[in-house]
Write a protein that holds these residues in place. Structure first.
Motif, PDB file in Angstrom:
ATOM      1  N   VAL A  22      34.623 -45.664  55.199  1.00 47.39           N
ATOM      2  CA  VAL A  22      33.427 -45.896  54.393  1.00 47.39           C
ATOM      3  C   VAL A  22      32.248 -46.300  55.268  1.00 47.39           C
ATOM      4  N   ILE A  23      32.497 -47.200  56.225  1.00 51.65           N
ATOM      5  CA  ILE A  23      31.428 -47.662  57.112  1.00 51.65           C
ATOM      6  C   ILE A  23      30.929 -46.513  57.991  1.00 51.65           C
ATOM      7  N   GLY A  24      31.856 -45.716  58.507  1.00 48.47           N
ATOM      8  CA  GLY A  24      31.484 -44.654  59.443  1.00 48.47           C
ATOM      9  C   GLY A  24      30.814 -43.459  58.811  1.00 48.47           C
ATOM     10  N   PHE A  25      31.220 -43.111  57.587  1.00 46.19           N
ATOM     11  CA  PHE A  25      30.731 -41.874  56.987  1.00 46.19           C
ATOM     12  C   PHE A  25      29.800 -42.080  55.803  1.00 46.19           C
ATOM     13  N   GLU A  26      29.633 -43.307  55.342  1.00 45.93           N
ATOM     14  CA  GLU A  26      28.733 -43.550  54.218  1.00 45.93           C
ATOM     15  C   GLU A  26      27.668 -44.593  54.555  1.00 45.93           C
ATOM     16  N   ILE A  27      28.092 -45.778  54.917  1.00 48.26           N
ATOM     17  CA  ILE A  27      27.132 -46.843  55.196  1.00 48.26           C
ATOM     18  C   ILE A  27      26.361 -46.564  56.480  1.00 48.26           C
ATOM     19  N   GLY A  28      27.057 -46.108  57.509  1.00 45.03           N
ATOM     20  CA  GLY A  28      26.400 -45.810  58.794  1.00 45.03           C
ATOM     21  C   GLY A  28      25.289 -44.783  58.674  1.00 45.03           C
ATOM     22  N   PRO A  29      25.576 -43.591  58.114  1.00 39.09           N
ATOM     23  CA  PRO A  29      24.504 -42.596  57.943  1.00 39.09           C
ATOM     24  C   PRO A  29      23.376 -43.069  57.045  1.00 39.09           C
ATOM     25  N   LEU A  30      23.697 -43.883  56.021  1.00 41.78           N
ATOM     26  CA  LEU A  30      22.650 -44.392  55.127  1.00 41.78           C
ATOM     27  C   LEU A  30      21.700 -45.317  55.872  1.00 41.78           C
ATOM     28  N   VAL A  31      22.261 -46.207  56.695  1.00 39.15           N
ATOM     29  CA  VAL A  31      21.422 -47.123  57.478  1.00 39.15           C
ATOM     30  C   VAL A  31      20.574 -46.332  58.476  1.00 39.15           C
ATOM     31  N   ALA A  32      21.185 -45.328  59.119  1.00 41.47           N
ATOM     32  CA  ALA A  32      20.442 -44.502  60.074  1.00 41.47           C
ATOM     33  C   ALA A  32      19.328 -43.727  59.389  1.00 41.47           C
ATOM     34  N   MET A  33      19.574 -43.258  58.175  1.00 44.36           N
ATOM     35  CA  MET A  33      18.553 -42.512  57.439  1.00 44.36           C
ATOM     36  C   MET A  33      17.377 -43.412  57.071  1.00 44.36           C
ATOM     37  N   ILE A  34      17.681 -44.634  56.607  1.00 42.83           N
ATOM     38  CA  ILE A  34      16.613 -45.580  56.266  1.00 42.83           C
ATOM     39  C   ILE A  34      15.794 -45.930  57.510  1.00 42.83           C
ATOM     40  N   LYS A  35      16.490 -46.164  58.611  1.00 43.71           N
ATOM     41  CA  LYS A  35      15.804 -46.499  59.862  1.00 43.71           C
ATOM     42  C   LYS A  35      14.935 -45.348  60.345  1.00 43.71           C
ATOM     43  N   ASN A  36      15.455 -44.131  60.259  1.00 42.11           N
ATOM     44  CA  ASN A  36      14.718 -42.957  60.727  1.00 42.11           C
ATOM     45  C   ASN A  36      13.496 -42.676  59.863  1.00 42.11           C
ATOM     46  N   SER A  37      13.560 -43.039  58.578  1.00 42.81           N
ATOM     47  CA  SER A  37      12.444 -42.791  57.673  1.00 42.81           C
ATOM     48  C   SER A  37      11.250 -43.699  57.950  1.00 42.81           C
ATOM     49  N   LEU A  38      11.461 -44.763  58.701  1.00 41.06           N
ATOM     50  CA  LEU A  38      10.389 -45.718  58.997  1.00 41.06           C
ATOM     51  C   LEU A  38       9.700 -45.431  60.324  1.00 41.06           C
ATOM     52  N   TYR A  39       9.987 -44.259  60.913  1.00 39.49           N
ATOM     53  CA  TYR A  39       9.337 -43.853  62.155  1.00 39.49           C
ATOM     54  C   TYR A  39       8.355 -42.721  61.900  1.00 39.49           C
ATOM     55  N   ALA A  40       7.345 -42.644  62.752  1.00 32.20           N
ATOM     56  CA  ALA A  40       6.404 -41.524  62.700  1.00 32.20           C
ATOM     57  C   ALA A  40       7.072 -40.275  63.270  1.00 32.20           C
ATOM     58  N   ASP A  41       6.350 -39.169  63.285  1.00 28.74           N
ATOM     59  CA  ASP A  41       6.922 -37.915  63.776  1.00 28.74           C
ATOM     60  C   ASP A  41       7.312 -37.980  65.245  1.00 28.74           C
ATOM     61  N   ASP A  42       6.697 -38.910  66.021  1.00 27.04           N
ATOM     62  CA  ASP A  42       7.059 -39.030  67.428  1.00 27.04           C
ATOM     63  C   ASP A  42       8.368 -39.771  67.636  1.00 27.04           C
ATOM     64  N   GLY A  43       8.907 -40.383  66.571  1.00 29.01           N
ATOM     65  CA  GLY A  43      10.172 -41.102  66.673  1.00 29.01           C
ATOM     66  C   GLY A  43      10.077 -42.440  67.368  1.00 29.01           C
ATOM     67  N   ILE A  44       8.870 -42.926  67.585  1.00 34.09           N
ATOM     68  CA  ILE A  44       8.688 -44.192  68.302  1.00 34.09           C
ATOM     69  C   ILE A  44       7.931 -45.207  67.455  1.00 34.09           C
ATOM     70  N   THR A  45       6.807 -44.776  66.866  1.00 37.92           N
ATOM     71  CA  THR A  45       5.936 -45.672  66.103  1.00 37.92           C
ATOM     72  C   THR A  45       6.559 -46.003  64.746  1.00 37.92           C
ATOM     73  N   VAL A  46       6.639 -47.289  64.429  1.00 43.17           N
ATOM     74  CA  VAL A  46       7.166 -47.733  63.143  1.00 43.17           C
ATOM     75  C   VAL A  46       6.039 -47.695  62.114  1.00 43.17           C
ATOM     76  N   THR A  47       6.289 -47.006  60.996  1.00 41.63           N
ATOM     77  CA  THR A  47       5.249 -46.825  59.983  1.00 41.63           C
ATOM     78  C   THR A  47       5.886 -46.434  58.655  1.00 41.63           C
ATOM     79  N   ILE A  48       5.088 -46.521  57.589  1.00 41.99           N
ATOM     80  CA  ILE A  48       5.541 -46.060  56.269  1.00 41.99           C
ATOM     81  C   ILE A  48       4.788 -44.792  55.859  1.00 41.99           C
ATOM     82  N   ASN A  49       4.190 -44.146  56.838  1.00 39.23           N
ATOM     83  CA  ASN A  49       3.393 -42.946  56.554  1.00 39.23           C
ATOM     84  C   ASN A  49       4.220 -41.811  55.967  1.00 39.23           C
TER      85      ASN A  49
END
Length: 284
Positions: A22-49
């Motif tokens: 569950v942690i590896g295939f459900e919670i892990g990807p969900l956390v990574a998706m939330i984290k990735n959504s808070l970055y700009a297109d350059d993958g560095i700047t943190v934003t809600i754009n």
């Protein structure tokens, strides 16, 4: 006490592989998706754009709206048909009921690309039934287009109904014959029994099934992609095009859409839980 502790340790050891899964295939990807959504297109700047882009774009809002509408319609139609179909199952012998449930179980797993391909073969522009009725002079499919909104709902309903039947059918086993006899002795008709007793007993199962079907339709991708490709604006198709496309590759924006999709499903499940609590409380 030591024996109880050993049993708990043993049970925890048995559950450990499932917890890791569950942690590896459900919670892990969900956390990574939330984290990735808070970055700009350059993958560095943190934003809600990324979220601002979605809510300012008519294209993305239209995809969300279309997904919600098709999920609601397919869920309502599937639940309505399933309630009637599951009731009809109870009128057969136990042997036939088991066979019907086996068919429903098998049909509920027939979705995605194979299902869309089957519909194309049968009801496409050059499908078997389309050409057959045309040769017979019956223009039944003159106004029907499989690669449209109507065709998409038809395919969604097809794979939703068997799942709804499997979920609602067990609830009919909880309706006892004694209740029907008591209602009849008190002067109640069959209609009054179902409106006053039967349907309220089934209501928690119906509401729960509806929320599951809604979430299932919201997340459906392969079926819609195989049938309409990128010609129809759906949320799941938008996410796939942003994450896996060779032209418009924007994984951060796709992750933001994925978060919104997951939030919609969680909200539907939360609403279902609240409704079921209220229904159970009223039944008491």
């Amino acid at each position: 006490m030591r024996k109880i502790k050993k049993q708990k340790i043993y049970l925890f050891a048995l559950l450990l592989p499932f917890i890791i899964f569950v942690i590896g295939f459900e919670i892990g990807p969900l956390v990574a998706m939330i984290k990735n959504s808070l970055y700009a297109d350059d993958g560095i700047t943190v934003t809600i754009n990324q979220y601002l882009t979605i809510f300012k774009s008519k294209f993305y809002l239209s995809g969300i709206k279309n997904s919600l509408i098709i999920s609601l319609i397919s869920a309502v139609v599937s639940v309505t048909v399933a309630v009637i179909a599951a009731y009809s199952f109870t009128k057969f012998s136990s042997k036939i009921q088991n066979r019907l449930l086996m068919i429903a179980n098998m049909t509920s797993n027939f979705e995605g690309i194979p299902l869309s391909f089957s519909y194309i073969i049968l009801l496409g522009n050059n499908g078997l039934f389309t050409l057959l009725f045309a040769k017979l002079g019956w223009d039944l499919f003159a106004d029907f287009n499989l690669y449209s909104w109507t065709g998409l709902i038809l395919v969604y309903v097809y794979f939703q109904i068997p799942l709804a039947v499997m979920l609602i059918y067990p609830s009919y086993q909880g309706i006892k014959q004694q209740w029907k006899d008591a209602s009849s002795l008190l002067g109640g008709s069959k209609a009054s029994f179902w409106f006053r007793i039967g349907i309220p007993v089934l209501l928690p199962s119906i509401v729960g099934t509806f929320s599951i079907l809604f979430a299932n339709a919201m997340g459906a991708y392969a079926t819609a992609y195989a049938l309409v490709g990128s010609n129809y604006n759906l949320m799941s198709l938008q996410i796939a095009s942003l994450v896996a496309s060779d032209v418009t590759l924007k994984p951060q924006l796709g992750s933001a859409l994925g978060v919104l999709l997951a939030s919609t499903m969680i909200l539907a499940m939360w609403f279902n839980e609240r409704m079921m609590r209220r229904i159970r409380r009223d039944l008491r």
